[in-house]
Design a protein around this motif. Structure first.
Motif, short mmCIF file in Angstrom:
data_model
loop_
_atom_site.label_atom_id
_atom_site.label_comp_id
_atom_site.label_asym_id
_atom_site.label_seq_id
_atom_site.Cartn_x
_atom_site.Cartn_y
_atom_site.Cartn_z
N LEU A 89 -40.93 24.18 48.03
CA LEU A 89 -39.31 24.20 48.27
C LEU A 89 -38.84 23.38 47.19
O LEU A 89 -39.15 22.14 47.10
CB LEU A 89 -39.25 23.52 49.93
CG LEU A 89 -37.80 23.24 50.04
CD1 LEU A 89 -36.78 24.26 50.39
CD2 LEU A 89 -37.65 22.23 51.40
N ILE A 90 -37.82 24.13 46.80
CA ILE A 90 -36.89 23.17 45.59
C ILE A 90 -35.56 22.86 46.18
O ILE A 90 -34.85 23.84 46.57
CB ILE A 90 -36.91 23.93 44.22
CG1 ILE A 90 -38.38 24.42 43.85
CG2 ILE A 90 -36.10 23.38 43.22
CD1 ILE A 90 -39.32 23.24 43.25
N ASP A 91 -35.24 21.60 46.17
CA ASP A 91 -33.99 21.19 46.78
C ASP A 91 -33.20 21.05 45.35
O ASP A 91 -33.40 20.38 44.43
CB ASP A 91 -33.84 19.75 47.46
CG ASP A 91 -34.12 20.12 48.97
OD1 ASP A 91 -33.69 21.30 49.34
OD2 ASP A 91 -34.67 19.35 49.80
N LEU A 92 -31.89 21.73 45.10
CA LEU A 92 -31.24 21.66 44.22
C LEU A 92 -30.28 20.43 44.29
O LEU A 92 -29.34 20.53 45.36
CB LEU A 92 -30.56 22.83 43.56
CG LEU A 92 -31.66 24.02 43.24
CD1 LEU A 92 -30.61 25.48 43.17
CD2 LEU A 92 -32.39 23.60 41.83
N VAL A 93 -29.95 19.70 42.98
CA VAL A 93 -28.92 18.84 43.10
C VAL A 93 -28.11 18.77 41.88
O VAL A 93 -28.74 19.39 40.96
CB VAL A 93 -29.35 17.29 43.21
CG1 VAL A 93 -29.79 17.05 44.58
CG2 VAL A 93 -30.41 16.92 42.14
N ALA A 94 -26.85 18.57 41.70
CA ALA A 94 -25.98 18.59 40.64
C ALA A 94 -26.19 17.50 39.58
O ALA A 94 -25.67 17.74 38.40
CB ALA A 94 -24.50 18.93 41.19
N ASP A 95 -26.44 16.39 40.10
CA ASP A 95 -26.49 15.22 39.32
C ASP A 95 -27.92 14.87 38.77
O ASP A 95 -28.66 14.65 39.86
CB ASP A 95 -25.90 14.10 39.90
CG ASP A 95 -25.48 12.82 39.09
OD1 ASP A 95 -26.16 12.64 38.06
OD2 ASP A 95 -25.00 11.87 39.57
N GLN A 98 -29.84 11.92 40.49
CA GLN A 98 -30.44 11.92 41.81
C GLN A 98 -31.88 12.64 42.05
O GLN A 98 -32.57 12.57 42.87
CB GLN A 98 -29.48 13.09 42.44
CG GLN A 98 -28.23 12.70 42.85
CD GLN A 98 -27.33 13.87 43.38
OE1 GLN A 98 -26.93 14.67 42.90
NE2 GLN A 98 -27.21 13.60 44.91
N VAL A 99 -32.44 12.77 40.60
CA VAL A 99 -33.77 13.16 40.40
C VAL A 99 -34.56 12.16 39.98
O VAL A 99 -34.50 11.46 39.06
CB VAL A 99 -34.04 14.23 39.62
CG1 VAL A 99 -35.50 14.77 39.37
CG2 VAL A 99 -33.05 15.52 39.94
N MET A 102 -40.28 9.79 38.54
CA MET A 102 -42.02 9.77 38.92
C MET A 102 -41.90 9.89 40.39
O MET A 102 -42.33 8.92 41.10
CB MET A 102 -42.63 8.70 38.28
CG MET A 102 -42.81 8.48 36.97
SD MET A 102 -43.69 10.04 36.18
CE MET A 102 -45.24 9.56 36.37
N PRO A 103 -41.44 10.80 41.04
CA PRO A 103 -41.51 10.84 42.59
C PRO A 103 -42.85 10.93 43.33
O PRO A 103 -43.67 11.29 42.76
CB PRO A 103 -40.60 12.11 42.79
CG PRO A 103 -40.97 13.00 41.81
CD PRO A 103 -41.02 12.22 40.54
N HIS A 104 -42.65 10.31 44.48
CA HIS A 104 -44.10 10.47 45.40
C HIS A 104 -43.98 11.99 45.91
O HIS A 104 -42.76 12.35 46.08
CB HIS A 104 -43.94 9.57 46.59
CG HIS A 104 -43.97 8.19 45.95
ND1 HIS A 104 -45.41 7.54 45.50
CD2 HIS A 104 -43.30 7.14 45.77
CE1 HIS A 104 -45.34 6.39 45.24
NE2 HIS A 104 -44.03 6.17 45.16
N CYS A 105 -45.08 12.65 46.22
CA CYS A 105 -45.14 13.83 46.82
C CYS A 105 -44.53 13.82 48.16
O CYS A 105 -45.02 12.94 48.99
CB CYS A 105 -46.51 14.34 46.61
SG CYS A 105 -46.69 16.11 47.11
N THR A 106 -43.73 14.49 48.33
CA THR A 106 -42.88 15.05 49.60
C THR A 106 -43.21 16.29 50.17
O THR A 106 -43.67 17.09 49.34
CB THR A 106 -41.51 14.59 49.67
OG1 THR A 106 -40.74 15.51 48.82
CG2 THR A 106 -41.10 13.13 48.99
N CYS A 121 -32.85 18.90 39.28
CA CYS A 121 -31.28 19.09 38.78
C CYS A 121 -31.01 20.46 38.31
O CYS A 121 -31.65 21.16 37.54
CB CYS A 121 -30.92 18.20 37.68
SG CYS A 121 -29.10 18.42 37.00
N ALA A 122 -30.20 21.15 38.94
CA ALA A 122 -29.73 22.54 38.84
C ALA A 122 -29.29 22.95 37.32
O ALA A 122 -29.55 23.97 36.75
CB ALA A 122 -28.51 23.07 39.67
#
Length: 146
Positions: A89-95, A98-99, A102-106, A121-122
């Motif tokens: 699942l990819i959640d798209l953000v405009a900015d 907001q990404v 180095m995110p933790h796996c969710t 980011c889209a």
């Protein structure tokens, strides 16, 4: 059964969900993935059901085979797949701020199935490639370093 406000695209043997508000780029990104060899499962809304431990996506019957191409209209005739085995699942953000770098796996549970989730980011120029990497990580073709 559940329904998400999301597009679904099949790439190879697996599918991915692109989720975001109206105008976030779901259909445009789907078109780029389809142009690179993917198949449309659903545009804008996706029906989801758990089957044999997998999350299966289909298009609602009223929009099956259709894709809204902003600036052109609703089109039929793109490569389509009747259903897909959703792996990411990819959640798209405009900015881009907001990404996380180095995110933790969710993950998110949908219909009792846990699906890895990333926020991207889209407008990222490398978005298509990042989506393919996320799908490869989710299916075990690539791995994340700790």
């Amino acid at each position: 059964m559940s329904q998400l406000h999301a597009n679904c695209v099949q790439i190879g043997a697996h599918a991915l969900l692109l989720r975001g508000p109206s105008g976030s780029g779901k259909s445009s990104i789907s078109l780029r993935l389809i142009d690179a060899g993917g198949c449309l499962i659903s545009d804008d809304r996706t029906d989801l059901v758990a089957r044999d431990g997998r999350l299966i996506a289909t298009a609602p019957s009223t929009i099956a085979g259709l894709c809204e191409v902003r600036g052109i209209g609703i089109v039929r005739g793109l490569p389509i797949a009747a259903e897909g085995d959703v792996r990411v699942l990819i959640d798209l953000v405009a900015d881009a701020t907001q990404v996380e770098r180095m995110p933790h796996c969710t993950a998110e549970e949908i219909c009792g199935i846990t699906v890895p989730r990333w926020t991207l980011c889209a407008t990222d120029r490398a978005l298509d490639a990042k989506i393919r990497v996320a799908l490869a990580v989710a299916t075990g073709e690539m791995r994340l370093e700790a």
